[in-house]
Motif scaffolding. Sequence first.
Motif, short mmCIF file in Angstrom:
data_model
loop_
_atom_site.label_atom_id
_atom_site.label_comp_id
_atom_site.label_asym_id
_atom_site.label_seq_id
_atom_site.Cartn_x
_atom_site.Cartn_y
_atom_site.Cartn_z
N ASP A 243 -0.44 -5.81 2.78
CA ASP A 243 -0.58 -4.71 1.91
C ASP A 243 0.84 -4.82 1.09
OD1 ASP A 243 -2.55 -3.72 2.66
OD2 ASP A 243 -1.83 -2.21 3.98
N VAL A 244 0.65 -4.68 -0.38
CA VAL A 244 1.67 -4.57 -1.31
C VAL A 244 1.94 -3.42 -1.68
CG1 VAL A 244 2.27 -5.19 -3.69
CG2 VAL A 244 0.71 -6.79 -2.35
N GLU A 245 2.89 -2.81 -1.05
CA GLU A 245 3.40 -1.34 -1.18
C GLU A 245 4.50 -1.19 -2.29
OE1 GLU A 245 4.64 0.34 2.37
OE2 GLU A 245 2.82 0.19 3.42
N VAL A 246 4.42 -0.06 -2.93
CA VAL A 246 5.30 0.34 -4.06
C VAL A 246 5.60 1.52 -3.66
CG1 VAL A 246 5.62 0.96 -6.42
CG2 VAL A 246 4.20 -0.91 -5.75
N ASN A 247 7.04 1.83 -3.45
CA ASN A 247 7.68 3.23 -2.98
C ASN A 247 6.94 3.94 -1.59
OD1 ASN A 247 9.20 3.06 -5.26
ND2 ASN A 247 7.70 4.12 -6.51
N GLY A 248 6.45 2.78 -0.85
CA GLY A 248 5.98 3.15 0.35
C GLY A 248 4.42 3.45 0.49
N ILE A 249 3.67 3.14 -0.81
CA ILE A 249 2.33 3.34 -1.04
C ILE A 249 1.71 2.11 -1.17
CG2 ILE A 249 0.54 4.63 -2.20
CD1 ILE A 249 2.63 6.66 -2.81
N ALA A 250 0.75 1.84 -0.34
CA ALA A 250 -0.10 0.52 -0.71
C ALA A 250 -0.76 0.59 -2.10
CB ALA A 250 -1.19 0.43 0.50
N VAL A 251 -0.61 -0.54 -2.90
CA VAL A 251 -1.11 -0.19 -4.08
C VAL A 251 -2.25 -1.53 -4.28
CG1 VAL A 251 0.67 0.74 -5.18
CG2 VAL A 251 0.49 -1.63 -5.31
N SER A 252 -2.22 -2.50 -3.32
CA SER A 252 -3.07 -3.54 -3.36
C SER A 252 -3.29 -4.38 -2.11
CB SER A 252 -2.94 -4.60 -4.30
OG SER A 252 -3.53 -5.54 -4.31
N ARG A 253 -3.97 -4.86 -1.47
CA ARG A 253 -3.99 -5.57 -0.20
C ARG A 253 -4.59 -7.46 -0.61
NH1 ARG A 253 -6.82 -3.52 5.04
NH2 ARG A 253 -4.54 -2.49 5.13
N ILE A 254 -3.78 -8.12 -0.12
CA ILE A 254 -3.92 -9.34 -0.04
C ILE A 254 -4.66 -10.02 1.24
CG2 ILE A 254 -2.80 -11.68 -0.35
CD1 ILE A 254 -0.59 -10.44 -1.56
N GLN A 255 -5.72 -10.66 1.08
CA GLN A 255 -6.12 -11.16 2.43
C GLN A 255 -6.21 -12.68 2.51
OE1 GLN A 255 -10.40 -9.56 1.30
NE2 GLN A 255 -10.19 -8.10 3.14
N PHE A 256 -5.84 -12.88 3.81
CA PHE A 256 -5.61 -14.46 4.20
C PHE A 256 -6.48 -14.82 4.92
CE2 PHE A 256 -1.31 -12.94 2.55
CZ PHE A 256 -1.03 -13.98 1.57
N PHE A 257 -6.95 -16.20 5.16
CA PHE A 257 -8.10 -16.76 6.00
C PHE A 257 -7.37 -18.10 6.48
CE2 PHE A 257 -10.39 -13.83 3.39
CZ PHE A 257 -11.00 -12.91 4.18
N PRO A 258 -6.65 -18.20 7.38
CA PRO A 258 -6.06 -19.39 7.81
C PRO A 258 -7.15 -20.17 8.40
CG PRO A 258 -4.75 -17.47 8.63
CD PRO A 258 -5.91 -17.02 8.14
N ASN A 259 -6.96 -21.72 8.28
CA ASN A 259 -7.59 -22.50 9.25
C ASN A 259 -6.94 -23.55 9.57
OD1 ASN A 259 -9.94 -24.01 9.95
ND2 ASN A 259 -10.48 -24.83 7.85
#
Length: 350
Positions: free
Chosen positions: A286-302
């Motif tokens: 989660d990308v948080e700005v001032n403690g609030i999530a503003v966006s989410r990055i999803q990773f799929f390792p292999n």
Amino acid sequence: MNAHSSLHLDLPYILPAQAQKYITHNESLNVLDVLVQLQVQSDDLTQPPTTAKEGDLYIVGSSSSAIWAGKENQVAHHINGGWTFYRPAIGWRVWIEQIQELKVWRGDTWQAIFGASVSHERLGINAAADTQQRFAVSSPSSLFNHEGNGHRLTINKNNDTDHSSILFQTGFSGRHEIASDANDDFVFKVSSDGGDFSEALKIDGQSAETTIEKLKFPDFWRWYSSTTLIVRPTNGQKEVCILNTASHNPGSSYDGQTGEFTTPKTGLYLLGVNFNTEGDVPFNCDVEVNGIAVSRIQFFPNNFSHLSKMMCLPLEKNDVLTLVAINGGAVRFDAGGTRDNITLLRLGVF
């Protein structure tokens, strides 16, 4: 001028015991009638007009001929079927009907005072003009209106290597300048003190290629882990991604102890995240700005994976940015040092 006439207009005096005194008196009235509130038909004729009427007045033009020969710049009066001439004295003023101009005799030429061809060495309108600022205006506003279909304001310089500009001042100290510089490029500059100017934008005078200096070398920050990515629980609730080493961290905006980035300026930022992982467990960040999530990055390792994500974030000055791992503990990060890194690039204002 002589003892029998007035000093300035050469009006003939009536002498003692003079016969036919009315002739002298009428002659003086004729001179006054011509020279007081002097008004002529034109000032460019070189010979008497054939259509001249009784009482018409002209200023004799240069290279005059016929009966006007040798009378250049004098006032010609058509009276009693002939011509009488008056030599001007310095300061005489005349209204020229043909060109609608008021002129004054300067001793060698009739100089326009007002009208279409008027020329002044300097002019101040509610302000003092000098040898450097030859035209000065003090006014709440100025208007340059069109006469026709448009209007053009022209600033000319002598050659390509000269400099011409429009300068905006604060307290008579330069702050902003729009200029055609010594390379004949079109530039925009700013200054905080009126002495040192920084170039913000340049348009090449030949190719029209545009260079924006602050985009050419924008603000950016980059940090990485010295050993491996640290995912540290915060208050027992959040796992903050912390990269404890910075390769470029102007203003110490990134804190390698807390994983917090405090934005020094309002603007649009480009966030780049690069992680190297081992395993195949998906996880989110989660990308948080001032403690609030503003966006989410999803990773799929292999297995062994290099994971990269980018996004744009509008941030205000003093916003606090953090990356919070969701299910990060299930992923083993590569201990590759600089291969795990986060970069922030400030693109500009929004």
